[in-house]
Design a protein around this motif. Structure first.
Motif, PDB file in Angstrom:
ATOM      1  N   ALA A 128      -0.576   3.726  -2.390  1.00 12.74           N
ATOM      2  CA  ALA A 128      -1.644   4.594  -1.882  1.00 12.74           C
ATOM      3  C   ALA A 128      -1.068   5.731  -1.054  1.00 12.74           C
ATOM      4  CB  ALA A 128      -2.630   3.778  -1.045  1.00 12.74           C
ATOM      5  N   SER A 145      -7.111   8.180  -1.965  1.00 11.28           N
ATOM      6  CA  SER A 145      -6.597   6.973  -1.316  1.00 11.28           C
ATOM      7  C   SER A 145      -7.448   5.752  -1.653  1.00 11.28           C
ATOM      8  CB  SER A 145      -6.565   7.183   0.202  1.00 11.28           C
ATOM      9  OG  SER A 145      -6.195   5.994   0.872  1.00 11.28           O
ATOM     10  N   ASN A 193      -6.993  -3.897  -2.644  1.00 16.44           N
ATOM     11  CA  ASN A 193      -7.838  -4.688  -1.744  1.00 16.44           C
ATOM     12  C   ASN A 193      -8.443  -5.878  -2.487  1.00 16.44           C
ATOM     13  OD1 ASN A 193      -7.351  -2.745   0.190  1.00 16.44           O
ATOM     14  ND2 ASN A 193      -9.317  -1.729  -0.055  1.00 16.44           N
ATOM     15  N   THR A 203     -10.658  -4.632   3.521  1.00 16.59           N
ATOM     16  CA  THR A 203      -9.576  -3.731   3.929  1.00 16.59           C
ATOM     17  C   THR A 203      -8.740  -4.267   5.085  1.00 16.59           C
ATOM     18  OG1 THR A 203     -10.997  -2.585   5.517  1.00 16.59           O
ATOM     19  CG2 THR A 203     -10.935  -1.712   3.264  1.00 16.59           C
ATOM     20  N   TYR A 217       0.815  -1.215   0.000  1.00 12.50           N
ATOM     21  CA  TYR A 217       0.000   0.000   0.000  1.00 12.50           C
ATOM     22  C   TYR A 217       0.853   1.272   0.000  1.00 12.50           C
ATOM     23  CZ  TYR A 217      -4.037  -2.954   0.572  1.00 12.50           C
ATOM     24  OH  TYR A 217      -5.010  -3.897   0.355  1.00 12.50           O
ATOM     25  N   SER A 265      -6.462   2.315  -3.456  1.00 16.16           N
ATOM     26  CA  SER A 265      -6.459   1.152  -2.565  1.00 16.16           C
ATOM     27  C   SER A 265      -7.425   0.050  -2.971  1.00 16.16           C
ATOM     28  CB  SER A 265      -6.789   1.595  -1.130  1.00 16.16           C
ATOM     29  OG  SER A 265      -5.813   2.454  -0.618  1.00 16.16           O
ATOM     30  N   ASN A 298     -13.833   0.611   1.981  1.00 12.12           N
ATOM     31  CA  ASN A 298     -12.641   1.443   2.121  1.00 12.12           C
ATOM     32  C   ASN A 298     -12.977   2.880   2.504  1.00 12.12           C
ATOM     33  OD1 ASN A 298      -9.577   0.859   1.177  1.00 12.12           O
ATOM     34  ND2 ASN A 298     -10.034   3.035   1.019  1.00 12.12           N
TER      35      ASN A 298
END
Length: 202
Positions: free
Chosen positions: A85, A119, A127, A135, A82, A123, A162
Motif C-alpha cells: 500500500a 491506498s 485487511n 484496520t 502493508y 489495503s 479503511n
C-alpha cells in the motif's frame, strides 16, 4: 514522450539518497505519534507523500516500502505486509505532483482524496486476508463493527472502515507534505529535476 520517460527516472545524487531516510524518519515518527495518542489517523505517509512530490514516484515508492519494512522489524510485524500500500501511495503521489496537483489548497485536498482511494483499494484485500476486514484503528473499526452488526457486506464494511480513516489521514498528510515542500529553496528542488541528466533504476 521525453517528459513522460523522465517521470520514471531517478537522479542518483546525494540529495536523492538523503531523501529516503528523511522520509522514512518522518513516517516512523508520525506513526508512533498517532498510535501513542490513539488518533483517528495513521500519519505514516507524510514522508512518503513528500518524497513522491519532491523526488517522483520511484523515490516515493522506495520511501514507503522501506518505512514499512523497518517499522515491521522494530515495532509491528504486520506493518511490513502493508508495504504494498505504501508503494502505491508513493507512486500515486509522484504522479499527481508531476501532473500539476500542487499549489492550491483545493488541489491538495483532491490530491489527498485520490491517494486515500488508492491506498484503500490496495489495503482492503490485505485487511480482509489478515484481519477479517478490520484496520486495527479503533475509530475505523468502530464503523466496521456498526456496519457488520447491520449485515452490511463485509468488503463494503471493510472499505468504509479503511476510507473513513484514510481520507482524513491522507488529506492531512498531503497538506503537511505540501507545506514543507512549499518552503524548500528552489536550489534544493532543482537537485531532483529529472529533465536533464538522469540515471534509471531499470
Amino acid at each position: 514522450m521525453k517528459k513522460n520517460r523522465s517521470l520514471w527516472m531517478v537522479k542518483l545524487n546525494t540529495a536523492s539518497i538523503a531523501l529516503i531516510p528523511a522520509a522514512v524518519a518522518i513516517n516512523y515518527i508520525g506513526k508512533l505519534f498517532a498510535e501513542t495518542l490513539k488518533l483517528p489517523l495513521w500519519l505514516d505517509s507524510i514522508g512518503t507523500i513528500f518524497a513522491g512530490i519532491l523526488g517522483g514516484p520511484i523515490l516515493g515508492a522506495l520511501s514507503g516500502l522501506i518505512n514499512n519494512v523497518i517499522y515491521g522489524l522494530t515495532v509491528s510485524p504486520a506493518s511490513a505486509v502493508y508495504g504494498i500500500a505504501s508503494i502505491a501511495i508513493g507512486v500515486a503521489s509522484g504522479l499527481l505532483a508531476y501532473y500539476g496537483m500542487v499549489g492550491k489548497l483545493w488541489k491538495v485536498i483532491i490530491f489527498g482524496v485520490i491517494v486515500a482511494f488508492v491506498s484503500s483499494i490496495v489495503s482492503v484485500p490485505l485487511n480482509y486476508i489478515y484481519y477479517g476486514g478490520q484496520t486495527g484503528n479503533v475509530w475505523g473499526d468502530a464503523a466496521f463493527a456498526f456496519l457488520n452488526a447491520h449485515h452490511v457486506n463485509i468488503i463494503l464494511s471493510s472499505f468504509i472502515d479503511n476510507i473513513s480513516v484514510d481520507a482524513p489521514d491522507k488529506i492531512v498528510s498531503s497538506i503537511v507534505a505540501f507545506a514543507v515542500f512549499s518552503v524548500l529553496p528552489k536550489r534544493l528542488i532543482t537537485l531532483f529535476d529529472n529533465s536533464q541528466e538522469t540515471t534509471t533504476l531499470d
